[in-house]
Design a protein around this motif. Sequence first.
Motif, mmCIF file in Angstrom:
data_model
loop_
_atom_site.group_PDB
_atom_site.id
_atom_site.type_symbol
_atom_site.label_atom_id
_atom_site.label_comp_id
_atom_site.label_asym_id
_atom_site.label_seq_id
_atom_site.Cartn_x
_atom_site.Cartn_y
_atom_site.Cartn_z
ATOM 1 N N GLY A 127 0.762 -1.249 0.000
ATOM 2 C CA GLY A 127 0.000 0.000 0.000
ATOM 3 C C GLY A 127 0.783 1.283 0.000
ATOM 4 O O GLY A 127 0.184 2.367 -0.052
ATOM 5 N N ASP A 128 2.105 1.224 0.055
ATOM 6 C CA ASP A 128 2.885 2.464 0.026
ATOM 7 C C ASP A 128 2.791 3.115 -1.348
ATOM 8 O O ASP A 128 2.826 2.438 -2.375
ATOM 9 N N ARG A 129 2.663 4.438 -1.361
ATOM 10 C CA ARG A 129 2.515 5.183 -2.608
ATOM 11 C C ARG A 129 3.687 6.147 -2.794
ATOM 12 O O ARG A 129 4.002 6.915 -1.877
ATOM 13 N N PRO A 130 4.324 6.120 -3.958
ATOM 14 C CA PRO A 130 5.446 7.041 -4.201
ATOM 15 C C PRO A 130 5.059 8.504 -4.046
ATOM 16 O O PRO A 130 5.900 9.340 -3.707
ATOM 17 N N SER A 131 3.783 8.819 -4.300
ATOM 18 C CA SER A 131 3.332 10.211 -4.242
ATOM 19 C C SER A 131 2.993 10.676 -2.836
ATOM 20 O O SER A 131 2.751 11.867 -2.611
ATOM 21 N N ALA A 132 2.961 9.766 -1.871
ATOM 22 C CA ALA A 132 2.499 10.096 -0.517
ATOM 23 C C ALA A 132 3.662 10.399 0.420
ATOM 24 O O ALA A 132 4.762 9.855 0.278
ATOM 25 N N ARG A 133 3.389 11.246 1.364
ATOM 26 C CA ARG A 133 4.332 11.504 2.450
ATOM 27 C C ARG A 133 4.320 10.299 3.386
ATOM 28 O O ARG A 133 3.256 9.831 3.794
#
Length: 232
Positions: A127-133
């Motif tokens: 669930g980690d997103r490159p665009s997210a902090r």
Amino acid sequence: MRTAISTNNDIFADPLPEIHEPVACESDEQDIVFVLDSSTSVGTGNFKEMLDFVRDMLLDADVDSGSVRVGVVLYSTDVSVEFHLNTFNNKPELFSAIENIRYMYGNTNTAGGLTALTSEMFITRNGDRPSARNIAFILTDGQSNINSADTIPAAEDAKGAGIEIYAIGIGLAEVDELKGISSQPLSKYLHTVDDFTELEGLRENMFNTICAGIESSRRYCVQLDWISLKNL
């Protein structure tokens, strides 16, 4: 969803908290993982105080739109991933899952909890997103006593991977290890309270600190955009 199952009694009888409408930071993507000390020294009642703090921190989070994703890791002697960032996409189910987290007991394997940030939590398939902090909160009431030499290196690996670590110590007489775990500056990322009941008072301050970081990033981006326009 847990990667390690503990067999402990249910400690909650309270109703689910009121669900707030998101009022701040709602348009910013944040992947947030809570790393909770579940060692024997914490105790059942204090463990509930920690879970209450997690819920309170998320009252204004915009989970349902997908802006905010949440995961939880417990550590004592062993490490248990309670749920990943992509397990829940609405606040009622998320809060219900938090209510049902079981206290584990055991020693204090802080290094294991921190290692899970990079090995289990902040990875794309979970669930980690490159665009997210990427933000982690670690709550503990003591020094690590398993693999202690690996604690600070595990924190450094996480920070090197772009994870911001907010370290919260409860009733600690010595905070050198916590300082090494925390991101910089310590005035922003390191917080201490005398006992678990004081966690409630941290909620607003912590939420505002996170949002202030986002607003600072926004202002920086706007400034860069303005400079770029001037140079056209």
